[in-house]
Design a protein around this motif. Structure first.
Motif, PDB file in Angstrom:
ATOM      1  N   LYS A   1       0.825  -1.214   0.000  1.00  0.00           N
ATOM      2  CA  LYS A   1       0.000   0.000   0.000  1.00  0.00           C
ATOM      3  C   LYS A   1       0.857   1.261   0.000  1.00  0.00           C
ATOM      4  O   LYS A   1       0.432   2.300  -0.507  1.00  0.00           O
ATOM      5  CB  LYS A   1      -0.968  -0.011   1.189  1.00  0.00           C
TER       6      LYS A   1
ATOM      7  N   LEU B   1       1.509   1.639  -3.579  1.00  0.00           N
ATOM      8  CA  LEU B   1       0.314   2.113  -4.284  1.00  0.00           C
ATOM      9  C   LEU B   1       0.153   3.622  -4.128  1.00  0.00           C
ATOM     10  O   LEU B   1      -0.140   4.334  -5.108  1.00  0.00           O
ATOM     11  CB  LEU B   1      -0.915   1.387  -3.735  1.00  0.00           C
ATOM     12  N   LEU B   2       0.340   4.127  -2.923  1.00  0.00           N
ATOM     13  CA  LEU B   2       0.273   5.576  -2.694  1.00  0.00           C
ATOM     14  C   LEU B   2       1.346   6.309  -3.504  1.00  0.00           C
ATOM     15  O   LEU B   2       1.085   7.333  -4.135  1.00  0.00           O
ATOM     16  CB  LEU B   2       0.452   5.884  -1.209  1.00  0.00           C
ATOM     17  N   ARG B   3       2.546   5.783  -3.480  1.00  0.00           N
ATOM     18  CA  ARG B   3       3.644   6.388  -4.236  1.00  0.00           C
ATOM     19  C   ARG B   3       3.323   6.447  -5.732  1.00  0.00           C
ATOM     20  O   ARG B   3       3.464   7.489  -6.376  1.00  0.00           O
ATOM     21  CB  ARG B   3       4.919   5.560  -4.011  1.00  0.00           C
ATOM     22  N   ASN B   4       2.878   5.324  -6.277  1.00  0.00           N
ATOM     23  CA  ASN B   4       2.657   5.238  -7.718  1.00  0.00           C
ATOM     24  C   ASN B   4       1.491   6.100  -8.182  1.00  0.00           C
ATOM     25  O   ASN B   4       1.438   6.508  -9.343  1.00  0.00           O
ATOM     26  CB  ASN B   4       2.410   3.788  -8.120  1.00  0.00           C
ATOM     27  N   SER B   5       0.538   6.385  -7.278  1.00  0.00           N
ATOM     28  CA  SER B   5      -0.670   7.115  -7.679  1.00  0.00           C
ATOM     29  C   SER B   5      -0.384   8.555  -8.082  1.00  0.00           C
ATOM     30  O   SER B   5      -1.193   9.176  -8.761  1.00  0.00           O
ATOM     31  CB  SER B   5      -1.699   7.090  -6.545  1.00  0.00           C
ATOM     32  N   ARG B   6       0.753   9.100  -7.658  1.00  0.00           N
ATOM     33  CA  ARG B   6       1.084  10.481  -7.988  1.00  0.00           C
ATOM     34  C   ARG B   6       2.313  10.609  -8.886  1.00  0.00           C
ATOM     35  O   ARG B   6       2.726  11.718  -9.215  1.00  0.00           O
ATOM     36  CB  ARG B   6       1.316  11.297  -6.704  1.00  0.00           C
ATOM     37  N   GLY B   7       2.902   9.478  -9.260  1.00  0.00           N
ATOM     38  CA  GLY B   7       4.040   9.529 -10.148  1.00  0.00           C
ATOM     39  C   GLY B   7       5.291  10.114  -9.535  1.00  0.00           C
ATOM     40  O   GLY B   7       6.183  10.588 -10.240  1.00  0.00           O
TER      41      GLY B   7
ATOM     42  N   ARG C   1       1.514  -2.341 -10.036  1.00  0.00           N
ATOM     43  CA  ARG C   1       0.656  -1.234  -9.629  1.00  0.00           C
ATOM     44  C   ARG C   1       0.967  -0.741  -8.217  1.00  0.00           C
ATOM     45  O   ARG C   1       0.522   0.329  -7.833  1.00  0.00           O
ATOM     46  CB  ARG C   1      -0.821  -1.631  -9.730  1.00  0.00           C
ATOM     47  N   HIS C   2       1.665  -1.541  -7.454  1.00  0.00           N
ATOM     48  CA  HIS C   2       2.088  -1.075  -6.123  1.00  0.00           C
ATOM     49  C   HIS C   2       3.574  -1.377  -5.954  1.00  0.00           C
ATOM     50  O   HIS C   2       4.389  -0.554  -6.365  1.00  0.00           O
ATOM     51  CB  HIS C   2       1.224  -1.663  -5.003  1.00  0.00           C
TER      52      HIS C   2
END
Length: 241
Positions: free
Chosen positions: A10, A13-19, A49-50
Motif C-alpha cells: 500500500k 500504491l500511494l507512491r505510484n498514484s502520484r508519479g 501497480r504497487h
C-alpha cells in the motif's frame, strides 16, 4: 512470539498514484525495521501497480544493514517474477496462485493439480538458499503434500478467519485453522499466516503458538491512519509478543 513482516504494497500504491517517489518505500521499510518489525514483505504483480521489481532490489540492499531482518517476496511464479526473485535472493519467497488480473489473493494452491508445476520452481528457489512458502487454504489434509513438494513453510490464507471473527462461527473457524497449523507442524513445516489480519483478530490466531510469522499490510496501513505508523507497528509487536 510470532514474527511480524509488514507488507509495504500500500505504500507502493500511494507512491505510484502520484508519479513521485513519495512516500518513499525504502524510507518506510527502514522506519518499520527500526521500530522492531522482523521483516518486510512485497507482492509485486505483473502490472507493478504497487510494489515494483526494482523495489525488490532496493529492499534487499537496505536489509544488508539489518542482518536480523528478513525480506519476503510474494507472487505467482511466472518467468519474470522468478527471474527477479532468483536475482535478489530474498530470505523467503511465498508462492501465491494469483491470476495476473486479480485484485488481491483469494485462494491457496490446489496441490493435487499444481504440484508438478511447483516442484521445479521450488527446487530452483531452494538451490539459491531461499526459504519457500506455499500460500494454502486451511485444509489439514493438504499440509503433508505441501511438505512433499518441497515447501519449507505454508502461509495460511486467513480471510475466512477474519470474516468469522466476532461472529457465532468464530470458534469453529479458528479451530479449523489450528488443526491445519498443527497438521503442517506435524508434517515438518513451519506456519505463516496472512490476509485481512488486523489488531483485533491477530492475537487469537497466534496465541496457541503455532504461527511463526504473520504478514500484514492493508489493515495495518488503514489502522495507521488513526493511530500513526509508529504506534500501529508497536501495537502489533505487543499483540504478537
Amino acid at each position: 512470539m510470532t514474527h511480524l513482516s509488514v507488507n509495504l504494497n500500500k505504500i507502493g500504491l500511494l507512491r505510484n498514484s502520484r508519479g513521485r517517489d513519495y512516500p518513499n518505500m525504502i524510507q518506510m521499510a527502514e522506519r518499520t525495521l527500526q521500530l522492531g518489525a522482523f521483516g518486510v514483505t512485497i507482492h509485486p504483480r505483473p502490472d507493478q501497480r504497487h510494489a515494483t521489481y526494482q523495489d525488490a532490489h532496493d529492499l534487499k540492499a537496505l536489509l544488508k544493514a539489518y542482518p536480523q531482518a528478513e525480506l519476503n517476496i510474494e507472487g505467482f511464479p511466472d518467468a519474470q517474477f522468478l527471474n527477479v526473485v532468483l536475482e535478489v535472493e530474498p530470505h523467503q519467497c511465498t508462492l501465491v496462485p494469483d491470476d495476473p488480473n486479480q485484485l488481491t489473493s483469494d485462494h491457496g494452491w490446489n496441490l493435487s493439480r499444481d504440484q508438478d508445476a511447483l516442484r521445479p520452481v521450488i527446487a530452483k528457489l531452494k538451490q539459491k538458499g531461499i526459504r519457500v512458502v506455499l500460500f494454502m487454504d486451511p485444509v489439514a489434509e493438504n499440509m503433508a503434500l505441501a511438505k512433499e513438494v518441497g515447501a519449507d513453510r505454508v502461509e495460511l490464507y486467513t480471510e475466512a478467519y477474519a470474516n468469522a471473527f466476532g461472529t457465532d462461527q468464530a470458534e469453529e473457524v479458528l479451530a479449523n485453522y489450528q488443526q491445519a497449523a498443527q497438521a503442517a507442524l506435524t508434517a515438518g513445516l513451519e506456519v505463516n499466516a496472512g490476509h485481512d489480519l488486523d489488531l483485533q483478530n491477530v492475537a487469537a490466531l497466534c496465541d496457541p503458538g503455532h504461527i511463526t510469522e504473520v504478514s500484514i499490510g492493508h489493515a495495518l496501513t488503514v489502522e495507521a491512519l488513526d493511530l500513526g505508523w509508529d504506534q500501529v507497528i508497536k501495537a502489533y509487536l505487543e499483540k504478537l509478543a
